[in-house]
Design an enzyme around this catalytic site. Structure first.
Site, short mmCIF file in Angstrom:
data_model
loop_
_atom_site.label_atom_id
_atom_site.label_comp_id
_atom_site.label_asym_id
_atom_site.label_seq_id
_atom_site.Cartn_x
_atom_site.Cartn_y
_atom_site.Cartn_z
N SER A 22 0.81 -1.21 0.00
CA SER A 22 0.00 0.00 0.00
C SER A 22 0.85 1.27 0.00
O SER A 22 0.48 2.28 -0.60
CB SER A 22 -0.94 0.01 1.21
OG SER A 22 -1.86 -1.04 1.16
N LYS A 71 -9.60 -5.78 10.73
CA LYS A 71 -10.70 -5.03 10.11
C LYS A 71 -12.00 -5.08 10.91
O LYS A 71 -12.77 -4.11 10.89
CB LYS A 71 -10.94 -5.55 8.68
CG LYS A 71 -9.77 -5.28 7.75
CD LYS A 71 -10.05 -5.76 6.35
CE LYS A 71 -8.83 -5.53 5.46
NZ LYS A 71 -9.09 -5.88 4.06
N ASN A 92 -11.67 -0.83 6.84
CA ASN A 92 -10.28 -0.90 6.37
C ASN A 92 -9.63 0.47 6.23
O ASN A 92 -8.44 0.57 5.98
CB ASN A 92 -10.18 -1.66 5.04
CG ASN A 92 -10.57 -0.81 3.84
OD1 ASN A 92 -11.43 0.07 3.95
ND2 ASN A 92 -9.95 -1.07 2.70
N ASP A 107 -12.72 -1.74 0.70
CA ASP A 107 -12.38 -3.03 0.07
C ASP A 107 -13.36 -3.38 -1.04
O ASP A 107 -12.97 -3.65 -2.18
CB ASP A 107 -12.38 -4.15 1.12
CG ASP A 107 -11.08 -4.23 1.89
OD1 ASP A 107 -10.03 -3.88 1.34
OD2 ASP A 107 -11.12 -4.67 3.05
N ALA A 132 -14.93 -15.82 4.61
CA ALA A 132 -16.02 -15.07 5.23
C ALA A 132 -15.50 -14.01 6.19
O ALA A 132 -16.21 -13.55 7.07
CB ALA A 132 -16.96 -16.02 5.97
N GLY A 134 -13.18 -10.20 6.79
CA GLY A 134 -13.47 -8.81 6.48
C GLY A 134 -13.57 -8.50 5.01
O GLY A 134 -14.49 -7.79 4.57
#
Length: 289
Positions: A22, A71, A92, A107, A132, A134
């Site tokens: 990121s 998250k 997030n 997201d 299942a 975040g």
């Protein structure tokens, strides 16, 4: 008047976080606008999230991204969250406004923008999502909002998968089903969109979700959320079977663009961000202007 050396701090909290790229896309955007923002990649272990969020407040961070495993656990440490983030039950992206911390979830928005950029229509289609957590929650809620008619949640933890399935059935108009992931998963023939929303392949690039890849219907859309590889083993197996693939790097660019705009109020230079990320991997950006 003297020079002002103070920087606005943003970054990402996660564990593991050493391979999270990121910083590449966000710092490229800050540098493009020549604004004094600094993006920090910070390892925060699960039991230390509360202290990290308190530190963020104390150090006057402008915002932070959250990645696994934070998250959902971050919610108690925020002052307010968006309506979409509340439905998803995960955040997030955090931003500071008048001393308060607000939570948003980009997201699913990044995932949907990636599909939109690839001219993929989801309304009226059927999706299967592995996982299942975040990311799966964010993607499934955004898909439901976009008109997908059926979502199958496949997960190795029954309680978690059933909880997400119930959320989708209660809070959205889509029909959701849960499949307990035990052994090799067979992809249903009527699947239009198949998504790996697990962390399988993030720390170990040789890891592969336990799926019967020969059961993949040809020409369907297959997506991976893993953000540190151009093509995961999961996507390579799909490509061998003539599926159209979208990687997690592309999704990361778009969710990062949304976060940039939340933090700065400026229009995200998406091409700059995409090119910076793809330069790291030695490939040309697939995004068209």
């Amino acid at each position: 008047m003297g020079n002002n050396y103070q920087e606005k701090l943003v970054g990402v909290f996660g564990d593991p976080v050493d391979e999270n790229p990121s910083v590449v896309i966000e710092q490229a955007a800050f540098d493009y606008y020549k604004i004094p923002y600094r993006y920090l990649t910070v390892q925060v272990k699960e039991p230390e999230l509360k202290q990290a969020m308190e530190g963020m407040r104390a150090m006057n961070f402008s915002g932070i991204n959250l990645t696994m495993p934070h998250k959902q656990n971050v919610l108690p440490y925020l002052d307010e969250i968006s309506h979409t983030a509340a439905i998803i039950g995960a955040v997030n992206t955090v931003y500071r406004k008048k001393g308060r911390l607000y939570g948003e979830n980009t997201d699913g928005k990044g995932f949907m923008q990636n599909l939109k950029n690839g001219s993929v229509e989801v309304a009226g289609k059927k999706a299967v999502i592995l996982g299942a957590g975040g990311v799966a929650r964010a993607i499934s809620v955004e898909l439901a909002k976009a008109g997908i008619v059926k979502i199958v949640i496949v997960n190795i933890v029954r309680e978690q998968g059933e909880e997400l399935t119930k959320l989708l059935n209660d809070k959205t108009k889509t029909k959701a089903e849960f499949v307990f992931w035990e052994g090799t998963f067979l992809v249903p023939e009527d699947t239009d969109l198949f998504v790996n929303a697990t962390s399988i392949g993030f720390e170990n690039a040789n890891e592969l979700p336990d799926v019967d890849y020969d059961s993949l219907p040809p020409k369907i859309v297959v997506c991976d959320v893993i953000p540190n590889q151009v093509s995961t083993r999961f996507l390579k197996e799909a490509e061998k079977r003539n599926c159209r693939v979208f990687n997690g790097l592309q999704m990361l660019v778009y969710q990062g663009a949304f976060a940039f705009e939340i933090w700065t109020g400026l229009e995200a230079p998406v091409d700059v961000m995409a090119n910076a990320l793809m330069d790291v991997y030695g490939v040309k950006s697939s995004r068209s202007a």
